[in-house]
Design an enzyme around this catalytic site. Structure first.
Site, PDB file in Angstrom:
ATOM      1  CB  CYS A 188      -0.378  17.003   9.566  1.00 47.31           C
ATOM      2  SG  CYS A 188      -1.035  15.912  10.855  1.00 47.31           S
ATOM      3  CB  CYS A 214      -0.141  12.552   7.319  1.00 51.04           C
ATOM      4  SG  CYS A 214      -1.500  13.382   8.173  1.00 51.04           S
ATOM      5  CD  GLU A 269       2.581  16.441  12.344  1.00 50.62           C
ATOM      6  OE1 GLU A 269       3.569  15.937  11.808  1.00 50.62           O
ATOM      7  OE2 GLU A 269       1.624  15.747  12.791  1.00 50.62           O
ATOM      8  CG  HIS A 328      -2.311  12.849  12.767  1.00 51.24           C
ATOM      9  ND1 HIS A 328      -1.910  12.600  11.482  1.00 51.24           N
ATOM     10  CD2 HIS A 328      -3.205  11.863  13.060  1.00 51.24           C
ATOM     11  CE1 HIS A 328      -2.520  11.516  11.022  1.00 51.24           C
ATOM     12  NE2 HIS A 328      -3.320  11.066  11.968  1.00 51.24           N
TER      13      HIS A 328
END
Length: 152
Positions: A83, A80, A52, A50
């Site tokens: 993250c 999320c 991040e 992801h």
């Protein structure tokens, strides 16, 4: 400086090159831009890539530390739970984001099952079972601490 726009531009580039999906992040320390990324899940075949997480990995390498407590992250979407965990582990204490988890859900990128699991609303997502700690597992903590103490 528009840190979100930097993330948006990098994310569009990644989408166009089939690198990742519609999520980007910028990490900043003071006025210094440390990392600007889009997610790399498609390129890396990595569910954890992801934006991040990728940004934290890049920032940690660039700065030579896992402590990013003097940094701020700007994300194109609400992070999320995975993250958020990485952000907290890295020491980052400030996150700015645009789209919400609900916005992502509407567009087919839902993390609601994770959020429901973590809040206890739905435990059917994952079966977690504690097993008795073995001496070998407990010894790993001692082994690591001993190594760190001896490397100073």
């Amino acid at each position: 400086m528009d840190y979100i726009q930097l993330a948006v531009d990098k994310t569009k580039e990644g989408i166009d090159q089939n690198i990742g999906g519609p999520f980007g992040a910028t990490i900043v320390r003071g006025d210094e831009i440390i990392a600007v990324v889009g997610n790399t899940m498609m390129r890396d075949t990595d569910i954890t890539a992801h934006a991040e997480i990728v940004a934290i990995r890049e920032a940690s390498k660039k700065l030579g530390t896992m402590d990013l407590s003097d940094c701020v992250i700007y994300a194109t979407c609400e992070p999320c739970p995975m993250c958020v965990g990485a952000i907290i582990w890295s020491g980052i204490k400030e996150v700015h984001y645009c789209n919400t988890a609900e916005d992502a859900h509407v567009h087919g990128f839902s993390d609601m099952h994770l959020r429901d699991y973590l809040t206890g609303k739905d435990k059917s997502v994952l079966s977690m079972q504690k097993i008795e700690t073995t001496e070998e597992c407990d010894a790993l903590f001692h082994h690591f601490n001993d190594k760190m103490a001896n490397s100073k």
